[in-house]
Structures are given as structure tokens and as C-alpha cells.
Design a protein around this motif. Structure first.
Motif, short mmCIF file in Angstrom:
data_model
loop_
_atom_site.label_atom_id
_atom_site.label_comp_id
_atom_site.label_asym_id
_atom_site.label_seq_id
_atom_site.Cartn_x
_atom_site.Cartn_y
_atom_site.Cartn_z
N ASP A 92 2.28 -1.60 -3.89
CA ASP A 92 1.54 -2.98 -2.97
C ASP A 92 2.65 -2.63 -2.37
O ASP A 92 3.17 -1.74 -2.17
CB ASP A 92 2.31 -4.31 -4.48
N LEU A 93 2.33 -3.87 -0.69
CA LEU A 93 2.87 -4.03 0.24
C LEU A 93 4.12 -4.42 -0.04
O LEU A 93 4.54 -5.21 -0.69
CB LEU A 93 2.07 -4.52 1.07
N SER A 94 5.12 -3.06 0.41
CA SER A 94 6.65 -4.33 1.19
C SER A 94 6.53 -4.59 1.92
O SER A 94 5.91 -4.73 2.63
CB SER A 94 8.00 -2.91 1.06
N PHE A 126 -3.00 1.77 7.47
CA PHE A 126 -1.46 2.47 8.08
C PHE A 126 -2.11 3.01 8.67
O PHE A 126 -2.97 3.62 8.55
CB PHE A 126 -0.88 2.82 7.21
N LEU A 154 7.35 1.73 1.96
CA LEU A 154 6.36 1.03 2.84
C LEU A 154 5.49 0.00 2.00
O LEU A 154 4.69 -1.30 1.83
CB LEU A 154 4.90 1.64 3.59
N LEU A 155 5.49 0.66 0.39
CA LEU A 155 4.48 -0.59 -0.44
C LEU A 155 5.98 0.55 -1.85
O LEU A 155 7.07 1.31 -1.95
CB LEU A 155 4.34 0.94 -1.13
N TRP A 201 1.48 -3.57 8.59
CA TRP A 201 -0.06 -2.80 8.08
C TRP A 201 -0.99 -3.31 9.33
O TRP A 201 0.12 -4.71 9.93
CB TRP A 201 0.06 -4.56 7.37
N TYR A 237 0.17 7.61 -2.25
CA TYR A 237 0.53 6.37 -2.07
C TYR A 237 2.15 6.57 -3.06
O TYR A 237 3.29 5.49 -1.60
CB TYR A 237 0.03 5.03 -3.95
N GLY A 294 5.98 -2.40 4.68
CA GLY A 294 4.89 -1.95 4.33
C GLY A 294 3.90 -3.02 5.06
O GLY A 294 3.00 -2.62 6.06
N ARG A 295 4.32 -4.71 4.77
CA ARG A 295 3.31 -5.68 5.25
C ARG A 295 3.34 -5.59 6.86
O ARG A 295 2.60 -6.49 8.34
CB ARG A 295 3.36 -6.71 4.86
#
Length: 212
Positions: free
Chosen positions: A100-102, A121, A78-79, A109, A70, A105-106
């Protein structure tokens, strides 16, 4: 004077035969086998985890095997990571990281359409480089063949090429290093050859796996 038209006619007929053969999706040839495998993997990318996961997740900071993967994704944006204390007993607690997703990252995703909120991912698609062997078969509907092949990965994002990510997820480095070997079972259908089963991919560290 009659020779040239005859030669021209023969040449045109030969080209037509070759074209028809090439357009026959049920023919048992390398072109169709390659197309079937590439089509299959266009919908089955290589991803970090063998099963879709859901964020946010929490990991004990004292267990590097749970946090390193992570943390590598945090390094790539990404997180996002926050710290907290979690009570384990009435008078005791432990330090944990929340991931959590940034926003980045979203956008990277790959959502699981069957499980709302879950996803992965993914870092590329297999692309066949060579067909190395196939078992005897025919162009009849229902025929099967076993295919051995080599492939490379295409469409690999920058975050997967980063050294930190590949250290945390060694399978990415393996996949990108050189052409890899694969095996698939193909079945001939009314729409041409299709993959009916594929050998499971190799598991990487930190629960980082790729999915078929």
C-alpha cells in the motif's frame, strides 16, 4: 553623416523582423517544433506503469516477477509491505505480500483524474535536446509534419535514480542513461504547433512501462 542613421534603422528593422518571426507560433521552424513537443510532455510524464493502478495490491511471494518491482518501491519508502496467508483451497494456503502507499508515496503519487483512487509513480518529463529531422510542411493552419528528435528526462526524483529501482524497472535506467530518440506528428493549429500523435514508449520489465 546620413549613413549611420540609415544603418541604425536597417538594423532595427532586421531585429524587428527576427523578433516577429520568433514570436510566430505557426511558423514551421525548430523552435516551435521543440516547444510543441516539450509542452505535450509537460502533461504526459514518464511513469512506471502503462496504465494507472490502484493500491493496495496483493502479490504471491513465490512469484518474484510480481513482487520485485513493488519491493523496490518499498526500499525507497514509497510503499509499505505486510505479509499474510491467503487460502487457495479448503486445506491449503499461500504466502502473499500486501502493498500500500506510504505517506511518502502519497506525496509522490500522480493521481488519475479520470479514475478516482488510481494513479502512477512518474519519474520525469521529456525535454527535447535536438530536432533531427522534419518532413516538408508550411505555416498554414491544418498543416502536419513528422518530427524525429532526441530527448532527455528532466525533473527526475531521487527514488527513480536509485539502483534498486532501476534494476526492477530497467526502462528508467535506459531513459536516464543518455539522450533517447523519439518521433511525433505535429499539426499546426490557430494556437500554433501541437503534438497530434506520439510513438508509444518502450515497455520495461515487471509490468513497468512508461506512458505517453
Amino acid at each position: 553623416m546620413q549613413i549611420r542613421p540609415a544603418i541604425r534603422t536597417a538594423a532595427l528593422c532586421g531585429a524587428a523582423i527576427l523578433l516577429a518571426s520568433g514570436c510566430n507560433k505557426k511558423a514551421d521552424n525548430t523552435i516551435n517544433f521543440t516547444s510543441a513537443i516539450n509542452t505535450y510532455y509537460s502533461a504526459h510524464p514518464a511513469c512506471l506503469w502503462s496504465d494507472p493502478i490502484k493500491f493496495p495490491v496483493q502479490a504471491d511471494t513465490s512469484n518474484a516477477t510480481k513482487t520485485s518491482g513493488y519491493d523496490a518501491l518499498v526500499d525507497q519508502g514509497l510503499l509499505v509491505r505486510t505479509t499474510a496467508e491467503k487460502k487457495v483451497l479448503i486445506i491449503a494456503s499461500k504466502q502473499v505480500n500486501n502493498y500500500d502507499l506510504s505517506d511518502k508515496g502519497r506525496s509522490a503519487w500522480t493521481a488519475d483524474v479520470n479514475q478516482p483512487g488510481y494513479g502512477n509513480f512518474c519519474y520525469g518529463h521529456r525535454k527535447v535536446s535536438t530536432i533531427d529531422g522534419s518532413t516538408a510542411t508550411t505555416d498554414a493552419v491544418g498543416a502536419t509534419t513528422q518530427i524525429d528528435y532526441h530527448y532527455t528526462l528532466s525533473d527526475t526524483p531521487d527514488w527513480a535514480k536509485a539502483a534498486e529501482t532501476q534494476t526492477a524497472y530497467p526502462q528508467i535506467q535506459t531513459d536516464l542513461a543518455a539522450p533517447q530518440s523519439g518521433h511525433a506528428t505535429l499539426t499546426n493549429t490557430s494556437n500554433g504547433w501541437q503534438v497530434s500523435s506520439a510513438r508509444p514508449s518502450t515497455t520495461s520489465s515487471n509490468d513497468g512501462k512508461i506512458v505517453e
